[in-house]
Scaffold this motif. Sequence first.
Motif, mmCIF file in Angstrom:
data_model
loop_
_atom_site.group_PDB
_atom_site.id
_atom_site.type_symbol
_atom_site.label_atom_id
_atom_site.label_comp_id
_atom_site.label_asym_id
_atom_site.label_seq_id
_atom_site.Cartn_x
_atom_site.Cartn_y
_atom_site.Cartn_z
ATOM 1 N N MET A 1 0.842 -1.190 0.000
ATOM 2 C CA MET A 1 0.000 0.000 0.000
ATOM 3 C C MET A 1 0.872 1.232 0.000
ATOM 4 O O MET A 1 1.763 1.363 0.830
ATOM 5 C CB MET A 1 -0.893 -0.011 1.254
ATOM 6 N N PRO A 2 0.632 2.212 -0.857
ATOM 7 C CA PRO A 2 1.431 3.416 -0.822
ATOM 8 C C PRO A 2 1.137 4.175 0.454
ATOM 9 O O PRO A 2 0.028 4.160 0.967
ATOM 10 C CB PRO A 2 0.951 4.186 -2.058
ATOM 11 N N GLY A 3 2.129 4.880 0.969
ATOM 12 C CA GLY A 3 1.868 5.630 2.198
ATOM 13 C C GLY A 3 3.048 6.472 2.590
ATOM 14 O O GLY A 3 4.185 6.052 2.513
ATOM 15 N N ALA A 4 2.749 7.674 3.063
ATOM 16 C CA ALA A 4 3.801 8.610 3.432
ATOM 17 C C ALA A 4 4.588 8.128 4.633
ATOM 18 O O ALA A 4 5.731 8.490 4.819
ATOM 19 C CB ALA A 4 3.177 9.971 3.723
ATOM 20 N N LEU A 5 3.978 7.274 5.469
ATOM 21 C CA LEU A 5 4.659 6.852 6.689
ATOM 22 C C LEU A 5 5.140 5.410 6.638
ATOM 23 O O LEU A 5 5.478 4.824 7.643
ATOM 24 C CB LEU A 5 3.722 7.056 7.898
ATOM 25 N N GLY A 6 5.131 4.793 5.452
ATOM 26 C CA GLY A 6 5.778 3.482 5.333
ATOM 27 C C GLY A 6 4.880 2.282 5.470
ATOM 28 O O GLY A 6 5.346 1.217 5.824
ATOM 29 N N GLY A 7 3.579 2.405 5.195
ATOM 30 C CA GLY A 7 2.718 1.238 5.144
ATOM 31 C C GLY A 7 2.059 0.891 6.462
ATOM 32 O O GLY A 7 2.291 1.534 7.487
ATOM 33 N N PRO A 8 1.200 -0.150 6.463
ATOM 34 C CA PRO A 8 0.384 -0.480 7.632
ATOM 35 C C PRO A 8 1.168 -0.918 8.854
ATOM 36 O O PRO A 8 0.765 -0.642 9.976
ATOM 37 C CB PRO A 8 -0.518 -1.605 7.122
ATOM 38 N N ARG A 9 2.300 -1.602 8.663
ATOM 39 C CA ARG A 9 3.054 -2.060 9.831
ATOM 40 C C ARG A 9 3.536 -0.880 10.662
ATOM 41 O O ARG A 9 3.413 -0.868 11.886
ATOM 42 C CB ARG A 9 4.233 -2.928 9.397
ATOM 43 N N LEU A 10 4.076 0.124 9.972
ATOM 44 C CA LEU A 10 4.545 1.306 10.695
ATOM 45 C C LEU A 10 3.366 2.068 11.296
ATOM 46 O O LEU A 10 3.446 2.583 12.415
ATOM 47 C CB LEU A 10 5.348 2.218 9.756
ATOM 48 N N LEU A 11 2.238 2.114 10.553
ATOM 49 C CA LEU A 11 1.044 2.794 11.068
ATOM 50 C C LEU A 11 0.559 2.120 12.350
ATOM 51 O O LEU A 11 0.231 2.794 13.336
ATOM 52 C CB LEU A 11 -0.062 2.776 10.007
ATOM 53 N N LEU A 12 0.544 0.798 12.353
ATOM 54 C CA LEU A 12 0.104 0.080 13.548
ATOM 55 C C LEU A 12 1.012 0.367 14.741
ATOM 56 O O LEU A 12 0.557 0.500 15.875
ATOM 57 C CB LEU A 12 0.044 -1.416 13.270
ATOM 58 N N LYS A 13 2.309 0.478 14.464
ATOM 59 C CA LYS A 13 3.249 0.808 15.554
ATOM 60 C C LYS A 13 2.969 2.197 16.108
ATOM 61 O O LYS A 13 2.972 2.423 17.316
ATOM 62 C CB LYS A 13 4.684 0.720 15.048
ATOM 63 N N ARG A 14 2.719 3.153 15.185
ATOM 64 C CA ARG A 14 2.412 4.519 15.630
ATOM 65 C C ARG A 14 1.113 4.552 16.430
ATOM 66 O O ARG A 14 0.993 5.275 17.423
ATOM 67 C CB ARG A 14 2.294 5.440 14.416
ATOM 68 N N LEU A 15 0.132 3.783 15.955
ATOM 69 C CA LEU A 15 -1.147 3.745 16.669
ATOM 70 C C LEU A 15 -0.983 3.148 18.063
ATOM 71 O O LEU A 15 -1.621 3.597 19.015
ATOM 72 C CB LEU A 15 -2.171 2.928 15.875
ATOM 73 N N ARG A 16 -0.122 2.143 18.181
ATOM 74 C CA ARG A 16 0.124 1.552 19.495
ATOM 75 C C ARG A 16 0.696 2.604 20.445
ATOM 76 O O ARG A 16 0.329 2.660 21.626
ATOM 77 C CB ARG A 16 1.084 0.374 19.351
ATOM 78 N N GLU A 17 1.579 3.455 19.926
ATOM 79 C CA GLU A 17 2.157 4.521 20.752
ATOM 80 C C GLU A 17 1.084 5.513 21.187
ATOM 81 O O GLU A 17 1.052 5.959 22.339
ATOM 82 C CB GLU A 17 3.254 5.239 19.964
ATOM 83 N N VAL A 18 0.163 5.840 20.247
ATOM 84 C CA VAL A 18 -0.922 6.775 20.575
ATOM 85 C C VAL A 18 -1.827 6.179 21.654
ATOM 86 O O VAL A 18 -2.266 6.874 22.572
ATOM 87 C CB VAL A 18 -1.741 7.127 19.307
ATOM 88 N N MET A 19 -2.096 4.880 21.547
ATOM 89 C CA MET A 19 -2.968 4.230 22.525
ATOM 90 C C MET A 19 -2.369 4.257 23.930
ATOM 91 O O MET A 19 -3.088 4.201 24.924
ATOM 92 C CB MET A 19 -3.234 2.774 22.114
ATOM 93 N N ALA A 20 -1.055 4.327 23.999
ATOM 94 C CA ALA A 20 -0.382 4.308 25.300
ATOM 95 C C ALA A 20 -0.234 5.704 25.907
ATOM 96 O O ALA A 20 0.124 5.836 27.073
ATOM 97 C CB ALA A 20 0.993 3.662 25.159
#
Length: 754
Positions: A1-20
Motif C-alpha cells: 500500500m502506498p503511504g507517506a509513513l511506510g505502510g500499515p506495519r509502521l502505522l500500527l506501531k504509531r497507533l500503538r504509541e498513541v494508545m499508550a
Amino acid sequence: MPGALGGPRLLLKRLREVMAEPVSAQERLDKTVVLIAANMVAEVCSTYVLRSDDTLELYATEGLNPNAVHLTTMRKGEGLVGLVAKEAEAVATADAQTHPAFSYKPETGEELYHAFLGVPILRAGETLGVLVVQNRAHRVYSEEEIEALLTVSMVLAEMIASGELQALARPGADIAGRRPLHLTGASLAEGVGLGHVVLHEPRVVVKTLIAEDPARETQRLEDAIEGLRDSIDSMLDRGDVARAAETREILEAYRMFAHDRGWLAKMREVIATGVTAEAAVQRVQSDTRARMQRVADPILRERLYDLDDLANRLLRQLTGDGHHVPADRLPKDAILVARSMGPAALLDYNRDSLRGLILEEGGPTSHVAIVARALGIAAVGEVSEITNLVEEGDAIIVDGSAGAVQVRPAPDVEAAYAEKVRFRARRQEQYQALRSLPSRTKDGRDIGLYLNAGLLVDLPHVRESGAHGIGLFRTELQFMIASQFPRTSEQQALYKAVLEAAGDRSVTFRTLDIGGDKVLPYMHKIEEENPALGWRAIRLGLDRPGLMRSQLRALLQAAAGRELRVMFPMVAAVEEFDHARAMMEREIAFLRRHGKPLPDLVKLGAMVEVPSILWQLDEILARVDFLSVGSNDLFQFLFAVDRGNARVAGRFDTLSVPILRALRFITDKAAAADVPVTLCGELASRPLEAAALIGVGFRLLSMNPAAIGPVKAMLMEVDAGELESLVTEHIAAHADKPLRAVLREFAERRGVPL
C-alpha cells in the motif's frame, strides 16, 4: 500500500504509541485519524461510532469540517457510511457522489471529495462503527489498501469495546458496543443476582496486534493449524467419541473447516498486512461472523458456533491460554455466562462467589438447572447470543424469576434490582419465621412439604427450610457428575450421608433415571430416534440388572437400622414394578444370608409419569406402599410435547383441564386405596400451581428448597375445602377462563400471597 509513513506495519506501531499516551479519549481519536490519513495519502479520514439507537455519529475527522464532529449523524443504512454499517462490508468507489447510496451532509464539507473507502469496525462480528478515508481525485482503492484499513479498524474496535469512548457520548446516545441490553430467556432457577460477567470459556484476548516478522507469524499460524488438526484427529480416534454419532459429526465438521484452504489463505493475507497470527485469526473470524449473521438459513447460522469454537481453539494453540478462569479465583459477585454447561462443571466453581448463571442453551428441566437450584443461585437459559454480547467483567443482572437478563444496566435499573434483592431478603426472613409452624390450611388440613434433592449441597436445606423430609432424591446426579461409574461403596456413603442429614425426617430415593437426555459421560450412548420414549429409567435398570442391583444393595446397606423408601421411575406397566420389587427382595435375601444389617422397614413406590399407568392404577395401588407423580414427564407425555423444545414447551398450560382431570383421577384412586401420593414435579414449586394441586386433592408436595417458604405462606392463608370446590367446578365446567386467572382472582379476594 502506498503511504507517506511506510505502510500499515509502521502505522500500527504509531497507533500503538498513541494508545499508550496519557491523553483524553477525544485527543486519542483525533490523533488516530490524522495518522491514518497521512499513511493512506488521503485528504480525509473519519471515524463514525454506532450508537445504541442504530445511528452513526461522527466522532473524529481529519479533513472534514471539525465543527461536524458529534453533530453529524446518519441512520444505519443511510448513505455510504450507513451502507457499510448495515452490510458489515467494505465499500470503495472512485466517485462517491454518483453512487446510488450517497447521502449529502452539508455541514461536513465533503462535496470536495470524490474517492471513498469505508470499512466496518467489527468486533466478534458486531458492527461498532465505520472507518472512512476520502480523496479529492477519482481514485481507485486497491485490495491491499482495503485490507490494510480493515486491519487498522481492529485497533479502533478495541478502543470502542473498552468503553473509553462512552464518556464522549451525549446523554441518551450510548455507544452500541457498550449499550445496556435487556435480554430474555427461560427461567432456570429463581432469584436475582447482581454482579459481573465471568465467561466459562472466555474468548482469547489478543493483546499483540502488530507483527515484527510476518514470515515468522505465518509459520506460527501453520504450526498452530497443524496442532489443531492433530487435536481434532486425536479426539476422533478416541473410542468414546467414535461411538457418539452427534459428537463425531461436530468434530468431522471441525476437521473439514480446519483443512479448508480458503480459511488458511485469508489468514495468511491478513498477516501480510503486518499483524500477528492471533490478530489474523480474530480478524477473519470477525468478518466471517458478520457475514453469516445476515444469512437467513438457520442451519448455516448454526455453523457460527462451530466456527467460533474452532477459532478459539486455534487461538489457544497460538497463545497457550487455558480453557477458562480457575474456578477457585472468581470475583466475589460472579455471574457465570456460557453457551452450555454440564452439572459437574458448575459444581467446580466456588459457591460463595457465584451469584448467577446465564446460558445460551439449557432449559428449565436440564440437569445444570437442577444443580443451579440446589446451589441457590439465580439462573436463566436459552438467552440467544449472550456469550457474544458480553465482555469479561461487564456489569450484569440475572433475574431468574422473570427469565430476564440486564447487560450493562443503567443506574436506575440497577437500583431497582438492588431493591428487589432487598425485598426478597425481607421475604425470606418472613418465611424463616414460618419454619417452625405447622403447614396447615385455615380449615385444618395438614399439607406435607418435602424437598427435591440430588446432591450433598442440598442437604442443609432440609433443616433450614423446615421441610418434612426429602420427597425425591435424584440418585442419578451422583452418576452424572462423576468421571467414572461410582462404586457400590461410594453410592452407599452418599445415601448414608443423606439419611443422616435428614435425621428423623423421611427420605424417598428414586432409582437411577438415566438414558434419554440424561447421558453418563462414561457410558455407551445408544442413538435413538426418540430418546425421551426410549431406553431409560426402569427399562434400562431391568435390562442391566447388575446396575440396579448394585444401587439397591448400596441403599439397603446405607439404611441399616432405619426406614428405607425407594421408588422406581417411568413405570409403564405393573409387570415392570413386579420385576423391580423381585430384584429388591433378592438383594435383601443376599444381605441377610451374609449377615449384613438391614433396614427396619423397606417401602417401595412407583412414579406415575407414563399415561399407560393411569389405566392400571387399581393394580399398581395394590402393590405399592406409596405413589409419586412426576408432573414434568406426565405433562410431556399427555400432550406429546417435548419439554426441552422451546417451540412447543409452552404450547399447553400445565393447569389445563386435561392435566387437572388426570391428577384428580390419581388422587381419588389413591385415597380410595388408602395409599399416600406425592407430587414431586416442578408444578409444586410455585404457590399458584401448588394451590391448584391442593384443589385436586394432593396433601403431599415435594419441591425445590427455595419454594418451601412461599408455598407454606400460601397454604396457611387458604381454605383447602374452598380450593377443592373451586377447582372441581372449573374441571366440570371446562370454563373458557383459564384456572390461573380464576386462582389469581380468588387469591386477591382472600388476601392469599401468590
